[in-house]
Enzyme design. Structure first.
Site, PDB file in Angstrom:
ATOM      1  N   ARG A  48       9.120  -1.656   5.227  1.00 52.11           N
ATOM      2  CA  ARG A  48       9.747  -0.403   4.837  1.00 52.11           C
ATOM      3  C   ARG A  48       8.759   0.599   4.250  1.00 52.11           C
ATOM      4  NH1 ARG A  48      13.247  -4.215   5.186  1.00 52.11           N
ATOM      5  NH2 ARG A  48      11.591  -5.409   4.212  1.00 52.11           N
ATOM      6  N   THR A  49       7.927   0.138   3.328  1.00 54.91           N
ATOM      7  CA  THR A  49       7.082   1.094   2.608  1.00 54.91           C
ATOM      8  C   THR A  49       6.104   1.780   3.550  1.00 54.91           C
ATOM      9  OG1 THR A  49       7.306  -0.260   0.640  1.00 54.91           O
ATOM     10  CG2 THR A  49       5.559   1.389   0.614  1.00 54.91           C
ATOM     11  N   LYS A  78     -15.591  -8.164   4.771  1.00 54.30           N
ATOM     12  CA  LYS A  78     -17.044  -8.395   4.620  1.00 54.30           C
ATOM     13  C   LYS A  78     -17.440  -8.408   3.151  1.00 54.30           C
ATOM     14  CE  LYS A  78     -17.835  -5.744   8.845  1.00 54.30           C
ATOM     15  NZ  LYS A  78     -18.352  -4.448   9.343  1.00 54.30           N
ATOM     16  N   ARG A  99      -1.441  -0.109  -1.003  1.00 54.47           N
ATOM     17  CA  ARG A  99      -0.760  -1.326  -1.486  1.00 54.47           C
ATOM     18  C   ARG A  99      -1.817  -2.410  -1.641  1.00 54.47           C
ATOM     19  NH1 ARG A  99       4.717  -4.027   0.593  1.00 54.47           N
ATOM     20  NH2 ARG A  99       5.448  -2.327  -0.704  1.00 54.47           N
ATOM     21  N   HIS A 127       5.827  -0.204  -8.472  1.00 54.72           N
ATOM     22  CA  HIS A 127       6.082   0.342  -7.136  1.00 54.72           C
ATOM     23  C   HIS A 127       6.886   1.627  -7.364  1.00 54.72           C
ATOM     24  CE1 HIS A 127       6.693   0.594  -2.965  1.00 54.72           C
ATOM     25  NE2 HIS A 127       7.182  -0.608  -2.698  1.00 54.72           N
TER      26      HIS A 127
HETATM   27  C1  NCD Z   1       9.276  -4.914  -2.159  1.00 47.40           C
HETATM   28  C2  NCD Z   1       7.809  -4.901  -2.510  1.00 47.40           C
HETATM   29  O1  NCD Z   1       6.943  -4.933  -1.649  1.00 47.40           O
HETATM   30  O2  NCD Z   1       7.569  -4.847  -3.691  1.00 47.40           O
HETATM   31  N1  NCD Z   1       9.721  -4.296  -1.044  1.00 47.40           N
HETATM   32  C3  NCD Z   1       9.607  -2.932  -0.849  1.00 47.40           C
HETATM   33  O3  NCD Z   1       8.572  -2.347  -0.996  1.00 47.40           O
HETATM   34  N2  NCD Z   1      10.711  -2.252  -0.493  1.00 47.40           N
HETATM   35  C4  NCD Z   1      10.004  -6.135  -2.523  1.00 47.40           C
HETATM   36  C5  NCD Z   1       9.418  -7.484  -2.251  1.00 47.40           C
HETATM   37  O4  NCD Z   1       8.358  -7.655  -1.680  1.00 47.40           O
HETATM   38  O5  NCD Z   1      10.114  -8.430  -2.608  1.00 47.40           O
END
Ligand code: NCD
Length: 306
Positions: A48-49, A78, A99, A127
């Protein structure tokens, strides 16, 4: 402007993001970002993100460069340190969505980047953009989180989406927050201390049944196995079973909730949220995911100060 943690937003800024997102839900209304480039740099898996950020940038008329497995497909393989990677990518792009598995990674990146960094999840840290989407989803339903009772369920210790959303909610006049989880994944002391300082009433809860008739927003999460190391002093499978069964929401449980309660989940789900809830009128997790594109468009514009 960097977007690193939920605490950096005040209520007025949040409201302006929500107003813009509302407008951007109509795709023809977005500005066109022309030659601007967003780099999405993901060291951890995402559906999703990453997709919603990339869709958001494309909707705005910008372009995207991307690695969905930076650990393997960037120079990290590397041995390159995050700081060097970010320093270089910030010369190739106008904005970086990051991320990473390490808590604090986005803050480290922001120190060396020449362009805005958006934290798309830093380990068990935060997040913030997901939390803003979550609050947008809540507001669509109830207009504001004021006077609402929340139940945060599952892996409260490691869920970065819970952390960021709780920090956001602490800016409002919420009625009460329950943390519904087994003891070993209950909230970190710093989160509880923060709520105390903000005079937000909160308490742990070990049985869904005890609170079933007075929660407005149920926020379920999966057990974050990848953040529990090798399990240490407890058996991972036992832990997983506890969350999947004792703290599970299925349609039978959902039917006992208030009729106007909503059920949220940042997804992905495991056994903790049964598939039969999908047709329950309280389910909002797919709307929550869908809201990601418009809210992230608004956040990209915010980060670019446009
Ligand atoms: C989550 C995350 O990556 O923190 N999902 C998201 O970004 N919508 C939740 C998870 O990984 O459980």
């Amino acid at each position: 402007m960097h977007i690193l943690k939920a605490q950096q937003f005040d209520k007025d800024t949040l409201q302006s993001i929500f107003n813009k997102a509302r407008l951007l839900e109509d795709p023809v209304l977005g500005p066109t970002l022309g030659r601007r480039i967003m780099a999405s740099v993901f060291y951890e898996p995402s559906t999703r993100t990453r997709f919603s950020f990339e869709a958001a940038m494309l909707q705005l008329g910008g372009s995207v460069i991307s690695t969905e497995n930076a650990e393997q497909f960037s120079s990290a393989a590397k041995g390159e340190i995050l700081e060097d990677t970010i320093r270089v990518i910030s010369e190739y792009s106008d904005l970086i969505v990051l991320r990473h598995h390490a808590e604090g990674a986005a803050i480290r990146a922001a120190k060396v980047s020449s362009v805005p960094i958006i934290n798309a999840g830093d380990g068990a840290g935060q997040h913030p953009t997901q939390a803003i989407i979550d609050l947008y989803t809540i507001n669509k339903e109830f207009h504001s989180p004021d006077k609402l009772t929340f139940a945060f369920m599952g892996d409260v210790a490691h869920s970065r989406t819970i952390h960021s959303l709780v920090y956001l909610l602490s800016k409002y006049d919420v009625e009460h927050i329950y943390f519904v989880s087994p003891e070993f994944i209950s909230p970190k002391p710093e989160l509880i201390r923060y709520l105390q300082v903000k005079h937000i009433s909160c308490s742990p809860c070990r049985h869904i049944e005890d609170i079933i008739d007075h929660v407005d927003v149920w926020y379920q999460t999966r057990l974050q196995k990848e953040r529990l190391g090798d399990g240490g002093s407890f058996d991972m499978d036992v832990a997983f079973q506890a969350v999947a069964h004792e703290y599970r929401i299925d349609n039978n449980i959902a039917e006992q909730m208030k009729t106007d309660a909503i059920i949220m989940h940042p997804l992905p789900r495991r056994g903790e949220l049964a598939l039969d809830v999908d047709t329950n009128p309280r389910a909002r997790y797919f709307e929550q995911a869908a809201n990601g594109v418009a809210v992230r468009q608004a956040l990209i514009l915010k980060a670019l100060e446009l």
